[in-house]
Design an enzyme around this catalytic site. Sequence first.
Site, short mmCIF file in Angstrom:
data_model
loop_
_atom_site.label_atom_id
_atom_site.label_comp_id
_atom_site.label_asym_id
_atom_site.label_seq_id
_atom_site.Cartn_x
_atom_site.Cartn_y
_atom_site.Cartn_z
N TRP A 60 -17.06 27.43 27.66
CA TRP A 60 -16.80 28.38 26.40
C TRP A 60 -18.62 28.95 26.25
O TRP A 60 -19.24 28.12 25.71
CB TRP A 60 -16.60 26.62 25.65
N ASP A 80 -17.36 17.27 25.78
CA ASP A 80 -16.02 17.97 25.47
C ASP A 80 -14.96 18.02 25.75
O ASP A 80 -14.32 18.55 26.40
CB ASP A 80 -16.63 19.39 24.83
N ALA A 139 -11.42 18.88 23.61
CA ALA A 139 -10.93 19.92 22.57
C ALA A 139 -9.17 20.26 22.88
O ALA A 139 -8.73 20.74 21.76
CB ALA A 139 -11.58 21.20 22.50
N LYS A 194 -6.23 21.45 18.15
CA LYS A 194 -5.29 21.98 19.16
C LYS A 194 -3.63 21.05 19.07
O LYS A 194 -3.08 21.60 19.59
CB LYS A 194 -5.86 22.30 20.42
C1 LIG Z 1 -13.90 24.16 25.39
C2 LIG Z 1 -13.88 24.41 23.79
N1 LIG Z 1 -14.58 22.91 22.82
C3 LIG Z 1 -14.40 23.03 21.17
C4 LIG Z 1 -13.65 24.19 20.79
C5 LIG Z 1 -13.56 23.83 19.23
O1 LIG Z 1 -12.81 23.42 18.85
P1 LIG Z 1 -12.41 23.44 17.24
O2 LIG Z 1 -11.44 24.90 17.08
O3 LIG Z 1 -11.39 22.83 17.07
O4 LIG Z 1 -13.50 23.80 16.66
C6 LIG Z 1 -12.78 25.27 21.97
C7 LIG Z 1 -12.35 26.15 20.84
O5 LIG Z 1 -11.90 26.44 21.48
C8 LIG Z 1 -12.93 24.88 22.99
O6 LIG Z 1 -13.05 25.56 23.35
#
Ligand SMILES: Cc1ncc(COP(=O)(O)O)c(C=O)c1O
Length: 399
Positions: free
Chosen positions: A137, A218, A220, A253
């Site tokens: 990401w 991570d 999410a 999400k």
């Molecule tokens: C892999 C990954 N980690 C973390 C996040 C962060 O999410 P948040 O919107 O809850 O900060 C995202 C959001 O796109 C993501 O794709």
Amino acid sequence: MLTETKARPKGLADLPPVHSDSLLALIALCNADPRPDKIDVGVGVFRDGAGNTPILKVMKEAEQRLLDTQTTKAYLGSAGDKRFAELIRPILLGHHASDDRILGVQTPGGCGALRLGFELLATMNSDTRVLVGTPTWPNHPPIIEAVRLGMDEYPYYERGQGVIRFDDMIAALNGARPGDVALLHGCCHNPTGADLDEDQWREVVRVVSERGLIPLIDIAYQGFGRGLDEDAFGVRLMLDACDEVIIAQSCDKNFSCYRDRVGSLFIKTGSPEATATAMAHVFQRAREMWSMPPDHGAACAHIILEDPELHSRWLVELEAMRDRINSVRQRIASADPRLAFIGKQFGMFSMLPLSKEQVLKLREDNAIYMADSGRFNVVGLGDDQIDRFTAAVIGALES
Ligand SMILES: Cc1ncc(COP(=O)(O)O)c(C=O)c1O
């Protein structure tokens, strides 16, 4: 004697330009395109068949209850809504939920959890090195750089063939130094959609624990892949094997409450005492950055998870989102053998094996907006856009 210098002190006007997130630039480009049939698959949120990102019905109901019953907005403290973090525990940790060596804290979304996790690691040892998969990401590296930790890459995905470079990944982790941090995606890998299968998780967990690496997972998109428990398989397996684990979790999400910023950070160490000390550092870092997380979204998730009826309705709404993701995947995959890999992947994102030029041509000729890397959001597509998108992509693959 002081020597006089002609150098003028720096002002704000001396700041260098910022090369902004290319995904934000893509959104702006798409918004400015007047073509009525444009397709936005660069977007990072769930959309239903009609192309909307609705508020979940259970969320609306929880918001109403909060409005009716909340009597104060006094400060909650750096831990935020403690009950929210308790309610997330069984969903995320499964059979580890009762482990008193694991503590969690509410954060402003998954980003806040990641930042806090890396802050803790930097506080522990500023020489810590973080191993990051390629690709990952795009916001991972800037967050790590912000806390001034070193970074190294491990190979993760072969875009041309649509497969995980598993042997290369394992070789890189095997070559890591004890104490290095391995950043892993719990499920629904962003940007590739390529998740480790159960055997691959077993092997990664074995290497991480044998090499003495610190895993930071991570997660999410829990519930967007196979199901809440299935998507937490890697998290729980890592907790089975390792004494020190960091988990950055997001509800933005799976509760579809993106802008409300709901997430949590969980820390496991070898003893309840060491975890309590680590958490004291976490609270300190949180206090310096945001003092305390925003309440509204977590308070609503708390209401939903605490109430058995709302909880089970949330599971139904989550399942509907997951089903849409997976059915759009199957529709695209069945259109052409070269797109079959999309049907075997999970979550909202996959990467098309297109060059940057091909991506730009799709943008110009077909008003299809996706990241230059070929990453696209499968549920960025409304039901009536899937066939046109697929046909245009097949055309691009042949060009
Ligand atoms: C892999 C990954 N980690 C973390 C996040 C962060 O999410 P948040 O919107 O809850 O900060 C995202 C959001 O796109 C993501 O794709």
